[in-house]
Design a protein around this motif. Structure first.
Motif, short mmCIF file in Angstrom:
data_model
loop_
_atom_site.label_atom_id
_atom_site.label_comp_id
_atom_site.label_asym_id
_atom_site.label_seq_id
_atom_site.Cartn_x
_atom_site.Cartn_y
_atom_site.Cartn_z
N ASN A 209 3.57 -8.73 21.19
CA ASN A 209 4.74 -8.25 20.77
C ASN A 209 6.02 -9.67 21.07
O ASN A 209 7.03 -9.37 20.82
CB ASN A 209 5.37 -7.42 21.68
N GLU A 210 5.35 -10.64 21.36
CA GLU A 210 6.27 -11.76 21.47
C GLU A 210 6.92 -12.22 20.15
O GLU A 210 6.50 -12.07 19.22
CB GLU A 210 5.75 -12.95 22.18
N ARG A 211 8.18 -12.69 20.40
CA ARG A 211 9.21 -13.11 19.24
C ARG A 211 8.50 -14.46 18.80
O ARG A 211 8.54 -15.32 19.45
CB ARG A 211 10.47 -13.24 19.59
N VAL A 212 8.05 -14.69 17.50
CA VAL A 212 7.91 -16.01 17.09
C VAL A 212 8.95 -16.53 15.88
O VAL A 212 8.87 -17.80 15.71
CB VAL A 212 6.60 -15.77 16.34
N LEU A 213 9.94 -15.67 15.59
CA LEU A 213 10.96 -16.22 14.74
C LEU A 213 12.05 -16.40 15.46
O LEU A 213 12.58 -16.11 16.61
CB LEU A 213 11.16 -15.00 13.73
N PRO A 214 12.95 -17.29 15.04
CA PRO A 214 14.27 -17.44 15.76
C PRO A 214 15.11 -16.32 16.25
O PRO A 214 15.11 -15.45 15.39
CB PRO A 214 15.04 -18.49 14.95
N SER A 215 15.76 -16.44 17.40
CA SER A 215 16.41 -15.26 17.97
C SER A 215 17.86 -15.81 17.86
O SER A 215 18.26 -16.79 17.36
CB SER A 215 16.19 -14.86 19.20
N GLY A 216 18.77 -14.71 18.13
CA GLY A 216 20.13 -15.04 18.20
C GLY A 216 20.85 -14.78 16.73
O GLY A 216 22.15 -15.14 16.43
N PHE A 217 20.13 -14.17 15.59
CA PHE A 217 20.67 -13.94 14.46
C PHE A 217 20.45 -12.54 14.09
O PHE A 217 19.42 -11.95 14.48
CB PHE A 217 20.26 -14.99 13.29
N GLU A 218 21.33 -11.99 13.48
CA GLU A 218 21.12 -10.35 13.17
C GLU A 218 20.13 -10.25 12.14
O GLU A 218 19.22 -9.22 11.91
CB GLU A 218 22.50 -9.74 12.75
N CYS A 243 25.94 -19.44 4.88
CA CYS A 243 25.97 -18.32 5.32
C CYS A 243 25.95 -17.91 6.90
O CYS A 243 25.51 -17.05 7.30
CB CYS A 243 24.67 -17.33 4.54
N VAL A 244 26.44 -18.99 7.56
CA VAL A 244 26.31 -19.09 9.10
C VAL A 244 27.16 -18.01 9.74
O VAL A 244 26.60 -17.13 10.51
CB VAL A 244 26.71 -20.25 9.65
N GLU A 245 28.26 -17.57 8.82
CA GLU A 245 29.11 -16.61 9.64
C GLU A 245 28.28 -15.12 9.35
O GLU A 245 28.86 -14.33 9.83
CB GLU A 245 30.56 -16.60 9.06
N LYS A 246 27.64 -15.17 8.41
CA LYS A 246 26.92 -13.88 8.06
C LYS A 246 25.82 -13.54 9.14
O LYS A 246 25.11 -12.32 8.96
CB LYS A 246 26.25 -13.96 6.77
N SER A 247 25.77 -14.15 10.24
CA SER A 247 24.73 -14.26 11.40
C SER A 247 23.09 -13.89 10.47
O SER A 247 22.50 -13.07 10.84
CB SER A 247 24.79 -12.85 12.10
N VAL A 248 23.00 -14.90 9.76
CA VAL A 248 21.62 -15.19 9.02
C VAL A 248 21.04 -16.40 9.15
O VAL A 248 21.69 -17.20 9.03
CB VAL A 248 21.78 -14.54 7.43
N CYS A 249 19.62 -16.28 9.37
CA CYS A 249 18.97 -17.55 9.38
C CYS A 249 17.90 -17.71 8.49
O CYS A 249 17.47 -16.70 8.01
CB CYS A 249 18.56 -17.91 10.74
N LEU A 250 17.23 -18.84 8.15
CA LEU A 250 16.06 -18.91 7.28
C LEU A 250 15.12 -19.65 8.36
O LEU A 250 15.43 -20.88 8.69
CB LEU A 250 16.59 -19.66 6.23
N ALA A 251 13.86 -19.26 8.42
CA ALA A 251 12.86 -19.81 8.90
C ALA A 251 11.69 -20.29 8.00
O ALA A 251 11.34 -19.46 6.99
CB ALA A 251 12.18 -18.61 10.03
N ILE A 252 11.58 -21.57 7.87
CA ILE A 252 10.80 -22.25 7.06
C ILE A 252 9.27 -22.50 7.82
O ILE A 252 9.48 -23.24 8.79
CB ILE A 252 11.28 -23.55 6.44
N ILE A 253 8.29 -21.84 7.37
CA ILE A 253 6.82 -22.07 7.87
C ILE A 253 6.14 -22.65 6.70
O ILE A 253 5.91 -22.41 5.37
CB ILE A 253 6.38 -20.68 8.04
#
Length: 399
Positions: A209-218, A243-253
């Protein structure tokens, strides 16, 4: 029916038509052997547990796998890439020369080089073959900037046409590819459209259940795949940086020859909401997809890519997640037809930014989009459906 499967890409590398596909062919009564090389894609280094050598034989689920030497390099050099392909052509042909004669050869990846080997084998030993077109060469080389339209381009084009002429059947991954080959003189009745499927379409449990994606974003969007010239991810990174102000992030794998350049680009524009998580094995990537809110697909804005269907589309649809599709052409049409997400124009920062905003506005429909995409996948793109088409084509070669 004895089938010899030739591919430079094979398990444990992520391969759509890999071991799982061949196990299904076994169930259909085919006796399968494989010629491949040592796994290194996309990291450019031989995988742990393997050592580059002239010859190695393995058996998996009753399928004999012969691994032969090929030159392996992670360099962007055209010479290194050409040497990689050419070395496998030579060693795979030598392997075929000492093997028992099959009833049919299935030439998979890369189609041109394996197709040349199968063509020569057909001339020498009279064995029919199917060529599976995953990239339209030399068009793909020009589209990614690997090769200009000069003498070498012309020679590769002639070799491709030779393979198409020699082949007994051609499998393509999209309707657009079929039309392109018909325009090149390949008889329509000789071509079957077989959508790619997801190599692990049954899915796998996301262990832990551990989080593998970045946290701190909605909201977390994920791109998973190769980081190369064809993917052209700079515009995607630029769009998300707005889009930083939208509390969105992009994780590139993923990994690839463009990774260092992409990291530098993200840093130069202050894209603090874009994260590079590195290469993740196909067996473990399901955990990342499961934790994502939206999955991203992008290809360079080139005419060729308007008629292709990136293989990650199938993996994404299978995962029951909504898609942000920025490829154009047939790929965008599929997402719209499946009601599986939002589309943008490729290499268009403003269009991608608007698509991100639209996707966020439709947050309440994400689950419905994901389920609709999975339904489309099961009815149109599943391995079961694809295997039926391929078996039918192979059986016809016996007549």
């Amino acid at each position: 029916m004895k089938m010899l499967f030739i591919s430079q890409l094979f398990d444990p590398e992520y391969s759509i038509k890999g071991l799982g596909f061949l196990q299904e062919m076994q169930k259909q009564g085919f006796e399968v052997e494989v010629i491949t090389t040592f796994p290194s894609y996309p990291v450019g280094k031989v995988f742990p547990g393997y050592k580059l050598k002239p010859w190695q034989v393995e058996t998996h689920s009753g399928i004999r796998v012969i691994r032969v030497y090929s030159f392996i390099s992670h360099s962007k050099s055209k010479f290194s890439r050409a040497l990689n392909y050419f070395s496998f052509m030579v060693t795979s042909f030598l392997a075929m020369a000492v093997m028992r004669k099959p009833d049919v050869v299935y030439a998979y990846h890369p189609q041109v080089t394996t197709g040349i080997v199968a063509s020569i084998f057909k001339v020498l030993r009279g064995v029919p073959f199917v060529t599976d077109v995953q990239d339209l060469w030399p068009d793909a080389l020009a589209a990614t900037g690997t090769q200009g339209k000069g003498f070498l381009y012309s020679m590769i084009n002639k070799l491709c046409n030779f393979v198409y002429k020699q082949s007994d059947h051609v499998v393509v991954l999209s309707r657009g590819y079929r039309g392109a080959l018909i325009d090149r003189g390949v008889p329509a009745e000789k071509i079957s459209v077989v959508y790619n499927w997801h190599a692990s379409e049954g899915g796998a449990d996301a262990e832990g259940n551990e989080r593998v994606l970045p946290s701190g974003f909605e909201h977390t969007f994920v791109y998973a795949g190769n980081l190369g010239a064809a993917q052209s991810l700079k515009s995607v990174i630029s769009a998300f940086s707005r889009c930083v102000e939208k509390s969105v992030c992009l994780a590139i794998i993923g990994s690839g020859v463009e990774k260092d350049e992409l990291v530098a680009h993200a840093q130069s524009i202050g894209a603090n909401n874009v994260f590079f998580l590195g290469y993740v094995s196909p067996q473990k990537v399901i955990k990342y997809l499961t934790q994502a809110d939206v999955l991203v697909v992008h290809l360079k804005d080139e005419p060729l890519f308007k008629i292709t269907i990136p293989s990650k589309i199938q993996a994404y649809l299978n995962s029951r997640k909504p898609l942000l599709m920025a490829v154009g052409g047939e790929a965008n049409q599929i997402v719209n037809e499946a009601r599986a997400g939002v589309c943008a124009e490729p290499d268009n920062i403003s269009s991608i930014e608007l698509a991100i905003a639209e996707m966020l506005d439709k947050k309440d429909a994400w689950q419905e989009m994901g389920e609709s995409g999975r339904c489309f996948y099961e009815t149109e793109m599943s391995q079961r459906k694809g295997v039926v088409k391929i078996v039918s084509a192979l059986r016809q070669l016996q007549c």
